[in-house]
Scaffold this motif. Structure first.
Motif, mmCIF file in Angstrom:
data_model
loop_
_atom_site.group_PDB
_atom_site.id
_atom_site.type_symbol
_atom_site.label_atom_id
_atom_site.label_comp_id
_atom_site.label_asym_id
_atom_site.label_seq_id
_atom_site.Cartn_x
_atom_site.Cartn_y
_atom_site.Cartn_z
ATOM 1 N N VAL A 1 21.587 -1.511 20.680
ATOM 2 C CA VAL A 1 20.749 -2.098 19.451
ATOM 3 C C VAL A 1 20.510 -3.439 19.480
ATOM 4 O O VAL A 1 21.347 -4.395 19.761
ATOM 5 C CB VAL A 1 21.195 -1.693 18.084
ATOM 6 C CG1 VAL A 1 20.770 -2.327 16.884
ATOM 7 C CG2 VAL A 1 21.370 -0.308 17.785
ATOM 8 N N ASP A 2 19.226 -3.989 19.405
ATOM 9 C CA ASP A 2 18.875 -5.230 19.554
ATOM 10 C C ASP A 2 19.123 -5.982 18.141
ATOM 11 O O ASP A 2 18.389 -5.497 17.042
ATOM 12 C CB ASP A 2 17.281 -5.504 20.083
ATOM 13 C CG ASP A 2 17.004 -7.054 19.967
ATOM 14 O OD1 ASP A 2 17.847 -7.934 19.726
ATOM 15 O OD2 ASP A 2 15.821 -7.374 19.924
ATOM 16 N N GLY A 3 20.038 -6.779 17.990
ATOM 17 C CA GLY A 3 20.478 -7.436 16.856
ATOM 18 C C GLY A 3 19.364 -8.038 16.095
ATOM 19 O O GLY A 3 19.057 -7.934 14.963
ATOM 20 N N GLN A 4 18.532 -8.601 16.748
ATOM 21 C CA GLN A 4 17.273 -9.310 16.174
ATOM 22 C C GLN A 4 16.350 -8.274 15.365
ATOM 23 O O GLN A 4 15.313 -8.870 14.707
ATOM 24 C CB GLN A 4 16.779 -9.942 17.459
ATOM 25 C CG GLN A 4 17.420 -11.062 17.745
ATOM 26 C CD GLN A 4 17.987 -11.999 16.815
ATOM 27 O OE1 GLN A 4 17.120 -12.668 16.267
ATOM 28 N NE2 GLN A 4 19.406 -12.269 17.003
ATOM 29 N N SER A 5 16.519 -7.159 15.826
ATOM 30 C CA SER A 5 15.302 -5.982 15.308
ATOM 31 C C SER A 5 16.018 -5.521 13.998
ATOM 32 O O SER A 5 15.381 -4.494 13.601
ATOM 33 C CB SER A 5 15.095 -5.185 16.352
ATOM 34 O OG SER A 5 16.184 -4.210 16.811
ATOM 35 N N VAL A 6 17.389 -5.450 13.867
ATOM 36 C CA VAL A 6 18.165 -4.979 12.774
ATOM 37 C C VAL A 6 17.709 -5.770 11.361
ATOM 38 O O VAL A 6 17.971 -6.653 11.296
ATOM 39 C CB VAL A 6 19.552 -4.953 12.779
ATOM 40 C CG1 VAL A 6 20.067 -4.438 11.751
ATOM 41 C CG2 VAL A 6 19.704 -3.971 13.899
ATOM 42 N N ALA A 7 17.178 -5.067 10.349
ATOM 43 C CA ALA A 7 16.796 -5.634 9.073
ATOM 44 C C ALA A 7 17.950 -5.617 8.232
ATOM 45 O O ALA A 7 18.158 -6.444 7.312
ATOM 46 C CB ALA A 7 15.516 -4.834 8.341
ATOM 47 N N ALA A 8 18.940 -4.427 8.206
ATOM 48 C CA ALA A 8 20.069 -4.261 7.325
ATOM 49 C C ALA A 8 20.981 -3.243 8.080
ATOM 50 O O ALA A 8 20.428 -2.432 8.643
ATOM 51 C CB ALA A 8 19.629 -4.023 6.076
ATOM 52 N N VAL A 9 22.232 -3.271 7.524
ATOM 53 C CA VAL A 9 23.074 -2.435 8.045
ATOM 54 C C VAL A 9 24.042 -2.014 6.710
ATOM 55 O O VAL A 9 24.506 -2.825 6.130
ATOM 56 C CB VAL A 9 24.098 -2.946 9.170
ATOM 57 C CG1 VAL A 9 25.117 -1.566 9.368
ATOM 58 C CG2 VAL A 9 23.133 -3.057 10.303
ATOM 59 N N CYS B 1 16.257 -7.692 1.868
ATOM 60 C CA CYS B 1 16.388 -7.588 3.378
ATOM 61 C C CYS B 1 15.297 -7.129 4.029
ATOM 62 O O CYS B 1 14.963 -7.697 5.083
ATOM 63 C CB CYS B 1 17.648 -6.674 3.828
ATOM 64 S SG CYS B 1 19.433 -7.376 3.246
ATOM 65 N N VAL B 2 14.467 -6.351 3.329
ATOM 66 C CA VAL B 2 13.144 -5.808 3.926
ATOM 67 C C VAL B 2 12.076 -6.320 3.417
ATOM 68 O O VAL B 2 11.024 -5.764 4.008
ATOM 69 C CB VAL B 2 13.389 -4.238 3.731
ATOM 70 C CG1 VAL B 2 14.460 -3.773 4.522
ATOM 71 C CG2 VAL B 2 13.194 -3.891 2.327
ATOM 72 N N ALA B 3 12.058 -6.882 2.466
ATOM 73 C CA ALA B 3 10.820 -7.424 1.806
ATOM 74 C C ALA B 3 9.796 -8.198 2.943
ATOM 75 O O ALA B 3 8.639 -8.110 2.571
ATOM 76 C CB ALA B 3 11.116 -8.652 0.600
ATOM 77 N N PRO B 4 10.597 -9.141 3.771
ATOM 78 C CA PRO B 4 9.655 -9.812 4.490
ATOM 79 C C PRO B 4 8.908 -8.970 5.751
ATOM 80 O O PRO B 4 8.159 -9.289 6.199
ATOM 81 C CB PRO B 4 10.636 -10.834 5.125
ATOM 82 C CG PRO B 4 11.850 -10.874 4.510
ATOM 83 C CD PRO B 4 11.794 -9.346 3.868
ATOM 84 N N LEU B 5 9.343 -7.768 5.950
ATOM 85 C CA LEU B 5 8.832 -6.900 6.874
ATOM 86 C C LEU B 5 7.496 -6.584 6.612
ATOM 87 O O LEU B 5 6.942 -6.032 5.344
ATOM 88 C CB LEU B 5 9.505 -5.632 6.815
ATOM 89 C CG LEU B 5 11.175 -5.739 7.347
ATOM 90 C CD1 LEU B 5 11.656 -4.209 7.373
ATOM 91 C CD2 LEU B 5 11.079 -6.808 8.547
ATOM 92 N N PRO B 6 6.486 -6.666 7.623
ATOM 93 C CA PRO B 6 5.056 -6.394 7.474
ATOM 94 C C PRO B 6 4.781 -4.979 7.460
ATOM 95 O O PRO B 6 5.780 -4.199 8.089
ATOM 96 C CB PRO B 6 4.358 -7.098 8.480
ATOM 97 C CG PRO B 6 5.522 -7.084 9.495
ATOM 98 C CD PRO B 6 6.704 -7.346 8.967
ATOM 99 N N PHE B 7 3.871 -4.640 7.214
ATOM 100 C CA PHE B 7 3.121 -3.062 7.164
ATOM 101 C C PHE B 7 2.913 -3.097 8.881
ATOM 102 O O PHE B 7 2.171 -3.817 9.172
ATOM 103 C CB PHE B 7 1.929 -2.971 6.399
ATOM 104 C CG PHE B 7 1.584 -1.620 6.401
ATOM 105 C CD1 PHE B 7 2.157 -0.536 5.602
ATOM 106 C CD2 PHE B 7 0.364 -1.278 6.704
ATOM 107 C CE1 PHE B 7 1.936 0.664 5.571
ATOM 108 C CE2 PHE B 7 -0.312 0.172 6.902
ATOM 109 C CZ PHE B 7 0.779 0.941 5.916
#
Length: 243
Positions: A67-75, A213-219
């Motif tokens: 897993v690329d830690g930079q691509s993880v939004a939350a655990v 944690c996920v609010a900034p994620l774009p569509f």
């Protein structure tokens, strides 16, 4: 034509025991979270039925190795239901209280070493135990009652303590489900695992913590109505595949 970049879906990783493994069942809390995050990220189920925090700490590096830690939004880390089993009646799964706390801290630290900061980690404390119903399940398997709600509560408190020490969010199900003396038994299917109502409860309260944690994620990739029908490649193969 220049090489196109791949579309990378961020991940929300659910790590836990059977309560997590079963969360992708119909009407499960993991399914509900995945539905909310469609087109924003992948929700990955890493639930391991029967596991305790000792075993989880050992396998976490293997699970997260690719897993690329930079691509993880939350655990989410959701253990304790098995750790809190009574030592004299279920020694295989039982973990001493202090070790349980230490294991949770260790897992948060392991995630940090992979580039996943503490503000992206949510600890989930075990739900309360409906002793009469779980005792019937134990009897069907030829054993006696091997857990107690009061003991589960000690592990839930230890989870809260670990979260405070690590600086992570904690979803304390044991307390929330019994708040104001409410009857929590309908949240459980067999006295230990979640019912549909219990999954709905977990999804609702977890989303309250997960949302930031996920609010900034774009569509991811353009909305269909924004695709130019005369030149779809212009929309779909743009350098930025998200909107």
């Amino acid at each position: 034509m220049s090489e196109l970049s791949s579309v990378v879906w961020p991940q929300v990783i659910l790590f836990g025991d059977s309560i997590t493994q079963f969360s992708f069942d119909s009407q499960g809390w993991g399914s509900a979270i995945a539905n909310k995050l469609a087109r924003k990220c992948d929700v990955v189920n890493r639930g391991l039925s029967g596991y305790n925090s000792r075993w989880a700490k050992i396998v976490l590096p293997r699970i997260m190795g690719s897993v690329d830690g930079q691509s993880v939004a939350a655990v989410t880390i959701f253990f304790g239901a098995n750790d809190s089993a009574l030592q004299d009646r279920n020694p295989q799964q039982h973990i001493p209280l202090q070790e349980y706390t230490a294991n949770l801290r260790s897992m948060v630290q392991q995630l940090g070493s992979l580039g996943i900061p503490k503000d992206k980690v949510i600890l989930i404390a075990p739900p309360p135990l409906d002793e009469p119903t779980w005792e019937k399940e134990c009897q069907l398997k030829g054993t006696s009652l091997n857990r107690l709600n009061a003991v589960t509560g000690q592990y839930a408190q230890a989870c809260v303590q670990a979260g405070a020490e690590c600086g992570t969010e904690v979803l304390d199900l044991w307390t929330l489900m019994q708040e104001n003396g409410q009857d929590f038994t309908s949240y459980l299917s067999d006295g230990l695992h979640l019912s549909e109502r219990g999954s709905e409860f977990v999804a609702q309260h977890l989303w309250g913590l997960l949302e930031k944690c996920v609010a900034p994620l774009p569509f991811i990739l353009p909305y269909w109505g924004d695709v130019d029908p005369l030149s779809p490649k212009t929309s779909l193969l743009a350098d930025n595949p998200t909107t």
